[in-house]
Scaffold this motif. Structure first.
Motif, PDB file in Angstrom:
ATOM      1  N   THR A 208      17.857   2.331  -3.553  1.00 16.18           N
ATOM      2  CA  THR A 208      18.702   1.287  -2.986  1.00 16.18           C
ATOM      3  C   THR A 208      17.826   0.103  -2.587  1.00 16.18           C
ATOM      4  O   THR A 208      16.598   0.204  -2.484  1.00 16.18           O
ATOM      5  CB  THR A 208      19.445   1.807  -1.747  1.00 16.18           C
ATOM      6  N   ASP A 209      18.452  -1.040  -2.311  1.00 20.51           N
ATOM      7  CA  ASP A 209      17.698  -2.208  -1.866  1.00 20.51           C
ATOM      8  C   ASP A 209      16.966  -1.915  -0.560  1.00 20.51           C
ATOM      9  O   ASP A 209      15.820  -2.357  -0.361  1.00 20.51           O
ATOM     10  CB  ASP A 209      18.630  -3.408  -1.694  1.00 20.51           C
ATOM     11  N   SER A 210      17.616  -1.183   0.340  1.00 22.86           N
ATOM     12  CA  SER A 210      16.975  -0.838   1.606  1.00 22.86           C
ATOM     13  C   SER A 210      15.759   0.047   1.373  1.00 22.86           C
ATOM     14  O   SER A 210      14.702  -0.146   1.995  1.00 22.86           O
ATOM     15  CB  SER A 210      17.963  -0.120   2.532  1.00 22.86           C
ATOM     16  N   GLU A 211      15.876   1.013   0.471  1.00 15.01           N
ATOM     17  CA  GLU A 211      14.747   1.901   0.190  1.00 15.01           C
ATOM     18  C   GLU A 211      13.574   1.138  -0.425  1.00 15.01           C
ATOM     19  O   GLU A 211      12.410   1.417  -0.128  1.00 15.01           O
ATOM     20  CB  GLU A 211      15.198   3.043  -0.716  1.00 15.01           C
ATOM     21  N   LYS A 212      13.889   0.159  -1.262  1.00 15.86           N
ATOM     22  CA  LYS A 212      12.818  -0.663  -1.833  1.00 15.86           C
ATOM     23  C   LYS A 212      12.091  -1.443  -0.741  1.00 15.86           C
ATOM     24  O   LYS A 212      10.864  -1.595  -0.773  1.00 15.86           O
ATOM     25  CB  LYS A 212      13.397  -1.618  -2.874  1.00 15.86           C
ATOM     26  N   LEU A 213      12.844  -1.932   0.257  1.00 15.24           N
ATOM     27  CA  LEU A 213      12.234  -2.655   1.367  1.00 15.24           C
ATOM     28  C   LEU A 213      11.383  -1.714   2.215  1.00 15.24           C
ATOM     29  O   LEU A 213      10.284  -2.079   2.658  1.00 15.24           O
ATOM     30  CB  LEU A 213      13.317  -3.308   2.220  1.00 15.24           C
ATOM     31  N   TYR A 214      11.862  -0.476   2.433  1.00 13.96           N
ATOM     32  CA  TYR A 214      11.086   0.504   3.194  1.00 13.96           C
ATOM     33  C   TYR A 214       9.750   0.763   2.505  1.00 13.96           C
ATOM     34  O   TYR A 214       8.701   0.841   3.148  1.00 13.96           O
ATOM     35  CB  TYR A 214      11.839   1.827   3.317  1.00 13.96           C
ATOM     36  N   LEU A 215       9.791   0.904   1.177  1.00 12.61           N
ATOM     37  CA  LEU A 215       8.565   1.180   0.428  1.00 12.61           C
ATOM     38  C   LEU A 215       7.618  -0.015   0.462  1.00 12.61           C
ATOM     39  O   LEU A 215       6.394   0.149   0.527  1.00 12.61           O
ATOM     40  CB  LEU A 215       8.897   1.555  -1.012  1.00 12.61           C
ATOM     41  N   ALA A 216       8.175  -1.225   0.418  1.00 11.59           N
ATOM     42  CA  ALA A 216       7.329  -2.420   0.491  1.00 11.59           C
ATOM     43  C   ALA A 216       6.620  -2.493   1.837  1.00 11.59           C
ATOM     44  O   ALA A 216       5.426  -2.826   1.919  1.00 11.59           O
ATOM     45  CB  ALA A 216       8.168  -3.674   0.263  1.00 11.59           C
ATOM     46  N   ARG A 217       7.348  -2.177   2.898  1.00 15.31           N
ATOM     47  CA  ARG A 217       6.754  -2.190   4.244  1.00 15.31           C
ATOM     48  C   ARG A 217       5.616  -1.168   4.336  1.00 15.31           C
ATOM     49  O   ARG A 217       4.524  -1.469   4.821  1.00 15.31           O
ATOM     50  CB  ARG A 217       7.835  -1.873   5.272  1.00 15.31           C
ATOM     51  N   PHE A 218       5.866   0.047   3.860  1.00 14.29           N
ATOM     52  CA  PHE A 218       4.837   1.075   3.941  1.00 14.29           C
ATOM     53  C   PHE A 218       3.693   0.783   2.979  1.00 14.29           C
ATOM     54  O   PHE A 218       2.538   1.102   3.264  1.00 14.29           O
ATOM     55  CB  PHE A 218       5.438   2.454   3.653  1.00 14.29           C
ATOM     56  N   GLY A 219       4.009   0.164   1.863  1.00 20.50           N
ATOM     57  CA  GLY A 219       2.959  -0.223   0.917  1.00 20.50           C
ATOM     58  C   GLY A 219       2.007  -1.230   1.531  1.00 20.50           C
ATOM     59  O   GLY A 219       0.781  -1.157   1.333  1.00 20.50           O
ATOM     60  N   TRP A 220       2.567  -2.208   2.295  1.00 20.79           N
ATOM     61  CA  TRP A 220       1.712  -3.163   2.995  1.00 20.79           C
ATOM     62  C   TRP A 220       0.823  -2.447   3.997  1.00 20.79           C
ATOM     63  O   TRP A 220      -0.380  -2.728   4.096  1.00 20.79           O
ATOM     64  CB  TRP A 220       2.564  -4.208   3.703  1.00 20.79           C
ATOM     65  N   TYR A 221       1.408  -1.497   4.713  1.00 24.57           N
ATOM     66  CA  TYR A 221       0.623  -0.734   5.694  1.00 24.57           C
ATOM     67  C   TYR A 221      -0.531   0.000   5.004  1.00 24.57           C
ATOM     68  O   TYR A 221      -1.670  -0.029   5.479  1.00 24.57           O
ATOM     69  CB  TYR A 221       1.534   0.256   6.415  1.00 24.57           C
ATOM     70  N   GLN A 222      -0.256   0.647   3.890  1.00 24.15           N
ATOM     71  CA  GLN A 222      -1.296   1.410   3.207  1.00 24.15           C
ATOM     72  C   GLN A 222      -2.396   0.520   2.637  1.00 24.15           C
ATOM     73  O   GLN A 222      -3.579   0.880   2.670  1.00 24.15           O
ATOM     74  CB  GLN A 222      -0.672   2.250   2.091  1.00 24.15           C
ATOM     75  N   SER A 223      -2.022  -0.638   2.143  1.00 22.62           N
ATOM     76  CA  SER A 223      -3.016  -1.487   1.478  1.00 22.62           C
ATOM     77  C   SER A 223      -3.771  -2.392   2.437  1.00 22.62           C
ATOM     78  O   SER A 223      -4.920  -2.757   2.173  1.00 22.62           O
ATOM     79  CB  SER A 223      -2.336  -2.336   0.392  1.00 22.62           C
ATOM     80  N   LYS A 224      -3.136  -2.774   3.566  1.00 23.80           N
ATOM     81  CA  LYS A 224      -3.736  -3.783   4.430  1.00 23.80           C
ATOM     82  C   LYS A 224      -3.935  -3.361   5.884  1.00 23.80           C
ATOM     83  O   LYS A 224      -4.676  -4.036   6.617  1.00 23.80           O
ATOM     84  CB  LYS A 224      -2.864  -5.045   4.434  1.00 23.80           C
ATOM     85  N   ASP A 225      -3.306  -2.269   6.333  1.00 22.78           N
ATOM     86  CA  ASP A 225      -3.203  -2.088   7.780  1.00 22.78           C
ATOM     87  C   ASP A 225      -3.638  -0.717   8.287  1.00 22.78           C
ATOM     88  O   ASP A 225      -3.532  -0.448   9.467  1.00 22.78           O
ATOM     89  CB  ASP A 225      -1.756  -2.349   8.216  1.00 22.78           C
ATOM     90  N   ASN A 226      -4.112   0.175   7.428  1.00 19.03           N
ATOM     91  CA  ASN A 226      -4.403   1.523   7.906  1.00 19.03           C
ATOM     92  C   ASN A 226      -5.889   1.847   7.980  1.00 19.03           C
ATOM     93  O   ASN A 226      -6.279   3.006   8.077  1.00 19.03           O
ATOM     94  CB  ASN A 226      -3.680   2.571   7.054  1.00 19.03           C
ATOM     95  N   GLY A 227      -6.748   0.826   7.959  1.00 18.71           N
ATOM     96  CA  GLY A 227      -8.175   1.071   8.093  1.00 18.71           C
ATOM     97  C   GLY A 227      -8.529   1.750   9.400  1.00 18.71           C
ATOM     98  O   GLY A 227      -9.397   2.630   9.452  1.00 18.71           O
ATOM     99  N   TYR A 228      -7.836   1.364  10.488  1.00 21.96           N
ATOM    100  CA  TYR A 228      -8.052   1.993  11.801  1.00 21.96           C
ATOM    101  C   TYR A 228      -7.819   3.499  11.719  1.00 21.96           C
ATOM    102  O   TYR A 228      -8.542   4.299  12.335  1.00 21.96           O
ATOM    103  CB  TYR A 228      -7.089   1.384  12.836  1.00 21.96           C
ATOM    104  N   SER A 229      -6.765   3.883  10.964  1.00 22.43           N
ATOM    105  CA  SER A 229      -6.389   5.287  10.859  1.00 22.43           C
ATOM    106  C   SER A 229      -7.451   6.092  10.118  1.00 22.43           C
ATOM    107  O   SER A 229      -7.826   7.193  10.545  1.00 22.43           O
ATOM    108  CB  SER A 229      -5.035   5.399  10.145  1.00 22.43           C
ATOM    109  N   SER A 230      -7.951   5.537   9.017  1.00 18.20           N
ATOM    110  CA  SER A 230      -9.003   6.231   8.275  1.00 18.20           C
ATOM    111  C   SER A 230     -10.246   6.405   9.140  1.00 18.20           C
ATOM    112  O   SER A 230     -10.878   7.465   9.144  1.00 18.20           O
ATOM    113  CB  SER A 230      -9.350   5.444   7.004  1.00 18.20           C
ATOM    114  N   GLN A 231     -10.599   5.364   9.888  1.00 16.35           N
ATOM    115  CA  GLN A 231     -11.770   5.453  10.760  1.00 16.35           C
ATOM    116  C   GLN A 231     -11.575   6.497  11.856  1.00 16.35           C
ATOM    117  O   GLN A 231     -12.441   7.323  12.113  1.00 16.35           O
ATOM    118  CB  GLN A 231     -12.066   4.092  11.383  1.00 16.35           C
ATOM    119  N   GLN A 232     -10.427   6.464  12.510  1.00 17.23           N
ATOM    120  CA  GLN A 232     -10.191   7.378  13.630  1.00 17.23           C
ATOM    121  C   GLN A 232      -9.996   8.812  13.162  1.00 17.23           C
ATOM    122  O   GLN A 232     -10.311   9.753  13.902  1.00 17.23           O
ATOM    123  CB  GLN A 232      -9.003   6.883  14.457  1.00 17.23           C
TER     124      GLN A 232
END
Length: 380
Positions: A208-232
């Motif tokens: 669905t369109d909503s599911e595509k948006l959910y995946l885009a949000r999580f994709g941004w997190y995985q590619s740009k925002d989860n370095g802290y998580s890998s370190q910790q």
């Protein structure tokens, strides 16, 4: 799990610690400015300097200390570790018990504005995670999400609540889910504002369109925002040295997440362009949490929860009655059909139109209403 020595606790940070904080801020060794015009490389230089100056010149820790001190604070020794918690009893004779759990980089402070609207009908237990805030720092590598869930169940029973509800977001969601999975004999139902799970492959077609948006949000997190998580999750001790020694570093490490995870004006899909954290949280509110991490020297001990839990994270089926509230700028958002493979007894589902990862903190009235609506569908 053994719970003993429940006693009163007073929040009282020594003045010497506050003086040391100001001295360290005044001696901060700053890097150069970023080479972009947004938050894409992290918290911008100009805002970091501005926020640190405010912390040094105007911020008042005693204000939040007084607010905490006006509430019933306790310590309990659980499995050998001191756990700090707030225990606010309702005057309502029909009140039901509810335990609320925060995550990283959160604390009990994010629930302060929801106590009043919830305590009318619930006895509230709000613990600080092990290694966070005024809780003790684990000296053994055993305090995983599952172990914390067992500790919370033991605490609730020690307080006289043989049946109770549980709520959480971020790591609090994981702990709450562990309670629902492993302690259904005492937990009557759960509410989460971060729905954790991996959709099965056969549900990843015809999105669905909503599911595509959910995946885009999580994709941004995985590619740009989860370095802290890998370190910790891999080297929490190493990052702990830096953050425990530099208040400006601790501030930047945390405030970056207040920008990325709050509903502060991001573009669809979660990209970090646009928005400002002070659109969602006040400057003082952010520094309250940063100060709590700094004054308790909990950078390394809080980060270790990632190390303890990511390597053997249990994501099994949850059959207790479950309420799910998906706020729009949450890191991970699952559609209901994605969630139902794990949460097999969803009795409440809603997607509010505003709010982010720190829902109770960002939108306290809305959050309290979500909790109430969800638990109204459950019985003890």
């Amino acid at each position: 799990m053994k719970v003993d020595n429940i006693r009163d606790f007073t929040v009282d940070v020594p003045q010497a610690a506050l003086d040391d904080l100001k001295e360290r801020l005044a001696r901060t060794r700053w890097p150069e400015k970023e080479t972009v015009d947004d938050w894409d490389q992290g918290i911008p230089f100009a805002y970091a300097r501005e926020l640190a100056a405010y912390w040094h010149d105007e911020y008042d820790w005693r204000r939040v200390e007084a607010r905490l001190g006006a509430l019933p604070n306790y310590l309990a020794t659980i499995d050998g570790l001191d756990i700090h918690f707030l225990h606010v009893r309702s005057a309502n004779p029909a009140a039901r018990p509810l335990i609320l759990t925060h995550g990283w980089p959160g604390s009990v402070l994010e629930f302060l504005d929801v106590i009043e609207p919830l305590v009318a009908d619930y006895h509230l237990v709000i613990p600080s995670l092990p290694g966070y805030g005024f809780s003790g720092k684990p000296a053994e590598a055993k305090w995983s999400v599952e172990h914390i869930g067992a500790a919370w169940d033991a605490l609730m029973r020690a307080l006289g609540y043989d049946r109770y509800f549980a709520q959480g977001g971020d790591w609090g969601s994981a702990v709450t889910c562990a309670i629902g999975m492993n302690h259904a004999d005492h937990c009557a139902g759960i509410h989460v504002n971060m729905v954790v799970g991996a959709p099965p492959p056969d549900l990843m077609t015809d999105l669905t369109d909503s599911e595509k948006l959910y995946l885009a949000r999580f994709g941004w997190y995985q590619s740009k925002d989860n370095g802290y998580s890998s370190q910790q999750a891999t080297r929490p001790q190493t990052i702990g040295y830096a953050l425990t020694d530099s208040p400006a570093g601790q501030m930047a490490w945390i405030v970056e997440k207040f920008h990325g995870w709050t509903d502060c004006g991001h573009q669809p899909g979660g990209q970090s362009i646009g928005g400002h954290p002070e659109n969602a949280l006040s400057r003082d509110a952010m520094l309250d949490t940063v100060s709590l991490y700094w004054l308790t020297a909990s950078a390394a001990s809080s980060a270790r929860l990632y190390w303890h839990s990511f390597r053997n994270f249990a994501a099994g089926e949850i059959a207790v009655p479950t309420g799910c509230s998906l706020f729009p700028n949450e890191i991970m958002r699952l559609s209901r059909r994605w969630a139902e493979w794990r949460y097999t007894n969803i009795v409440y589902w809603n997607e509010p139109d505003r709010g982010g990862h720190f829902a109770a903190w960002e939108q306290p009235e809305l959050f309290a209403g979500e909790v109430r609506a969800a638990l109204a569908q459950m019985t003890l």
